[in-house]
Design an enzyme around this catalytic site. Structure first.
Site, PDB file in Angstrom:
ATOM      1  N   LYS A  16       0.837  -1.220   0.000  1.00 37.57           N
ATOM      2  CA  LYS A  16       0.000   0.000   0.000  1.00 37.57           C
ATOM      3  C   LYS A  16       0.864   1.259   0.000  1.00 37.57           C
ATOM      4  O   LYS A  16       2.032   1.246   0.385  1.00 37.57           O
ATOM      5  CB  LYS A  16      -0.947   0.017   1.203  1.00 37.57           C
ATOM      6  CG  LYS A  16      -0.284  -0.028   2.597  1.00 37.57           C
ATOM      7  CD  LYS A  16       0.245   1.289   3.135  1.00 37.57           C
ATOM      8  CE  LYS A  16       0.942   1.147   4.474  1.00 37.57           C
ATOM      9  NZ  LYS A  16       1.840   2.233   4.809  1.00 37.57           N
ATOM     10  N   ALA A 106      10.266  -3.272   5.359  1.00 39.90           N
ATOM     11  CA  ALA A 106      10.454  -2.070   6.185  1.00 39.90           C
ATOM     12  C   ALA A 106      10.502  -0.820   5.310  1.00 39.90           C
ATOM     13  O   ALA A 106      11.285   0.096   5.530  1.00 39.90           O
ATOM     14  CB  ALA A 106      11.709  -2.185   7.050  1.00 39.90           C
ATOM     15  N   MET A 109       5.433   0.151   3.281  1.00 35.48           N
ATOM     16  CA  MET A 109       4.398  -0.340   2.366  1.00 35.48           C
ATOM     17  C   MET A 109       3.620  -1.511   2.961  1.00 35.48           C
ATOM     18  O   MET A 109       2.893  -2.207   2.255  1.00 35.48           O
ATOM     19  CB  MET A 109       5.030  -0.732   1.035  1.00 35.48           C
ATOM     20  CG  MET A 109       5.752   0.469   0.424  1.00 35.48           C
ATOM     21  SD  MET A 109       6.341   0.146  -1.197  1.00 35.48           S
ATOM     22  CE  MET A 109       4.776   0.176  -2.032  1.00 35.48           C
ATOM     23  N   ALA A 110       3.799  -1.709   4.267  1.00 37.66           N
ATOM     24  CA  ALA A 110       3.011  -2.682   5.035  1.00 37.66           C
ATOM     25  C   ALA A 110       3.174  -4.131   4.588  1.00 37.66           C
ATOM     26  O   ALA A 110       2.220  -4.904   4.625  1.00 37.66           O
ATOM     27  CB  ALA A 110       1.532  -2.288   5.042  1.00 37.66           C
ATOM     28  N   GLY A 111       4.385  -4.493   4.175  1.00 35.10           N
ATOM     29  CA  GLY A 111       4.635  -5.864   3.703  1.00 35.10           C
ATOM     30  C   GLY A 111       4.322  -6.911   4.763  1.00 35.10           C
ATOM     31  O   GLY A 111       3.707  -7.950   4.455  1.00 35.10           O
ATOM     32  N   ALA A 114       0.659  -7.146   5.234  1.00 36.54           N
ATOM     33  CA  ALA A 114       0.076  -7.789   4.053  1.00 36.54           C
ATOM     34  C   ALA A 114       0.165  -9.303   4.202  1.00 36.54           C
ATOM     35  O   ALA A 114      -0.812 -10.023   3.945  1.00 36.54           O
ATOM     36  CB  ALA A 114       0.812  -7.327   2.795  1.00 36.54           C
ATOM     37  N   ASP A 146      -2.207  -1.966  10.097  1.00 36.85           N
ATOM     38  CA  ASP A 146      -2.435  -1.956   8.644  1.00 36.85           C
ATOM     39  C   ASP A 146      -3.116  -3.229   8.139  1.00 36.85           C
ATOM     40  O   ASP A 146      -3.509  -3.300   6.974  1.00 36.85           O
ATOM     41  CB  ASP A 146      -1.101  -1.804   7.893  1.00 36.85           C
ATOM     42  CG  ASP A 146      -0.503  -0.412   8.040  1.00 36.85           C
ATOM     43  OD1 ASP A 146      -1.249   0.539   8.341  1.00 36.85           O
ATOM     44  OD2 ASP A 146       0.728  -0.274   7.852  1.00 36.85           O
TER      45      ASP A 146
HETATM   46  P1  ATP Z   1       4.832  -0.784   9.074  1.00 37.42           P
HETATM   47  O1  ATP Z   1       3.629  -1.680   8.817  1.00 37.42           O
HETATM   48  O2  ATP Z   1       5.258  -0.750  10.500  1.00 37.42           O
HETATM   49  O3  ATP Z   1       4.749   0.547   8.395  1.00 37.42           O
HETATM   50  P2  ATP Z   1       6.692  -1.378   7.037  1.00 37.42           P
HETATM   51  O4  ATP Z   1       5.675  -1.405   5.984  1.00 37.42           O
HETATM   52  O5  ATP Z   1       7.623  -0.219   7.046  1.00 37.42           O
HETATM   53  O6  ATP Z   1       6.046  -1.547   8.444  1.00 37.42           O
HETATM   54  P3  ATP Z   1       7.337  -4.190   6.909  1.00 37.42           P
HETATM   55  O7  ATP Z   1       7.772  -4.650   5.561  1.00 37.42           O
HETATM   56  O8  ATP Z   1       5.997  -4.594   7.373  1.00 37.42           O
HETATM   57  O9  ATP Z   1       7.580  -2.642   6.981  1.00 37.42           O
HETATM   58  O10 ATP Z   1       8.455  -4.687   7.947  1.00 37.42           O
HETATM   59  C1  ATP Z   1       8.648  -4.135   9.216  1.00 37.42           C
HETATM   60  C2  ATP Z   1       9.395  -5.197  10.052  1.00 37.42           C
HETATM   61  O11 ATP Z   1       8.485  -6.260  10.332  1.00 37.42           O
HETATM   62  C3  ATP Z   1      10.554  -5.863   9.317  1.00 37.42           C
HETATM   63  O12 ATP Z   1      11.743  -5.177   9.519  1.00 37.42           O
HETATM   64  C4  ATP Z   1      10.581  -7.256   9.901  1.00 37.42           C
HETATM   65  O13 ATP Z   1      11.486  -7.315  10.973  1.00 37.42           O
HETATM   66  C5  ATP Z   1       9.193  -7.492  10.482  1.00 37.42           C
HETATM   67  N1  ATP Z   1       8.387  -8.534   9.810  1.00 37.42           N
HETATM   68  C6  ATP Z   1       7.684  -9.486  10.430  1.00 37.42           C
HETATM   69  N2  ATP Z   1       7.036 -10.256   9.543  1.00 37.42           N
HETATM   70  C7  ATP Z   1       7.311  -9.793   8.326  1.00 37.42           C
HETATM   71  C8  ATP Z   1       6.912 -10.189   7.014  1.00 37.42           C
HETATM   72  N3  ATP Z   1       6.114 -11.213   6.788  1.00 37.42           N
HETATM   73  N4  ATP Z   1       7.370  -9.439   5.985  1.00 37.42           N
HETATM   74  C9  ATP Z   1       8.163  -8.370   6.222  1.00 37.42           C
HETATM   75  N5  ATP Z   1       8.594  -7.995   7.431  1.00 37.42           N
HETATM   76  C10 ATP Z   1       8.169  -8.683   8.495  1.00 37.42           C
END
Ligand code: ATP
Length: 309
Positions: A16, A106, A109-111, A114, A146
């Site tokens: 997102k 991180a 984009m809420a990976g 997701a 998210d």
């Molecule tokens: P946020 O939702 O806090 O904005 P983000 O979108 O910046 O997070 P994500 O890709 O969700 O970032 O990853 C944040 C942290 O979550 C990562 O550094 C990792 O340690 C942890 N994490 C746990 N499970 C997952 C996953 N399935 N995919 C990615 N990161 C994960």
């Protein structure tokens, strides 16, 4: 004809962009109330959940372009989702979970959220739970703010912590160029920096940007571009000053609007069409200030079953 219970389910889930993030004052519990406008975009993770024999527990493996920093243990949000579903609905948690990641890690984009959403949808299908959207949202919001949006997708307004999601009407296709950094930013660190930068300031209760919602409804990409706003952007730029250089390149190449996505460090540029997206992608790549560049469109649907075996 008897339908066999599935053994394995594949769910595709998007990343997102937040078109608006307005951050309210820090509350007593340390969190902030926000108002956000989400758009799901066409960068996807595919999560495959397969039943294992009883007693084998959860196994997790992660593949794809973006895997650095993704935990392969029970701290992975996908494993947390599986354990929570097992506890709540009294089903086995003996599962193998395979995540093919394309959503930057991180990157704001809420990976992780997701993947949690995808796991909820996969387990619902694997065990024929037929959960309502509300039930899935309530499990999802326990895992991360998210997650409810990643279940819904499309375009939506998020209130509270971003987890109280209401669908918003949007017409047309939006073209994005994303400058992805190789090193992520921690969401709590960005909020902490936001608090530091705002120290002593009077912060108003956040409100949804009506101009943005009207422009989405009217398919007016120019006004959408002008209305993009992220209260976390200064904090993300303060922690990662190179983001300002990246934003400048997009401006120079005529992006309709730009902003740091979520808590960063991904920078999203809205452009007018596919050709403009390609031009800006080339300019960003040759500028040397960006880790990698990718293109996407939105809005797209939320977590959905793509294969049942
Ligand atoms: P946020 O939702 O806090 O904005 P983000 O979108 O910046 O997070 P994500 O890709 O969700 O970032 O990853 C944040 C942290 O979550 C990562 O550094 C990792 O340690 C942890 N994490 C746990 N499970 C997952 C996953 N399935 N995919 C990615 N990161 C994960």
């Amino acid at each position: 004809m008897t339908r066999h219970a599935p053994n394995s389910v594949v769910v595709r889930v998007p990343g997102k962009i937040n078109l608006q993030i307005s951050v309210g004052p820090k509350e007593d519990d340390g969190y902030h109330g926000i108002v956000t406008v989400f758009q799901a975009i066409s960068l996807f993770d595919d999560v495959t959940v397969t039943k294992r024999d009883l007693g084998q527990g959860i196994s997790l493996d992660i593949a794809g372009d973006h895997t650095h920093g993704v935990p392969a243990d029970e701290t992975n949000l996908s494993a947390k989702a599986a354990l929570l579903m097992a506890e709540k609905y009294d089903i086995p948690s003996d599962l193998s979970i395979h995540i093919r990641k394309s959503i930057p890690v991180a990157g704001g984009m809420a990976g992780g959220s997701a993947d949690a959403a995808a796991t909820i949808v996969a387990i619902d299908s694997l065990y024929s739970l037929s959960l309502s959207r509300e039930e899935m949202h309530s499990v999802g919001s326990l895992l991360g703010s998210d997650v409810p949006f990643m279940l819904t997708g499309g375009t939506a307004v998020g209130r509270g912590r971003g987890d109280q999601v209401t669908a918003a009407l949007s017409r047309g296709v939006y073209y994005w160029v994303l400058a992805v950094s190789t090193v992520g930013l921690s969401t709590p660190a960005v909020y902490g920096e936001c608090d530091r930068l705002r120290a002593g300031m009077q912060i108003a209760t956040p409100k949804v940007n009506d101009q943005l919602l009207q422009a989405l409804l009217a398919q007016d990409a120019v006004t959408v571009g002008k209305s993009l706003v992220n209260d976390l952007q200064s904090a993300a730029c303060s922690l990662r000053p190179a983001l300002r250089l990246i934003l400048d390149v997009g401006h120079e190449y005529g992006a309709l609007g730009s902003l740091v996505s979520g808590s960063g460090p991904t920078v999203a540029f809205l452009v007018s069409d596919e050709e403009h997206a390609l031009d800006l992608a080339v300019a960003l790549t040759s500028s040397g200030v960006v880790g990698s560049v990718t293109r996407a469109t939105g809005p797209v649907h939320g977590a959905r079953v793509t294969e049942v075996r």
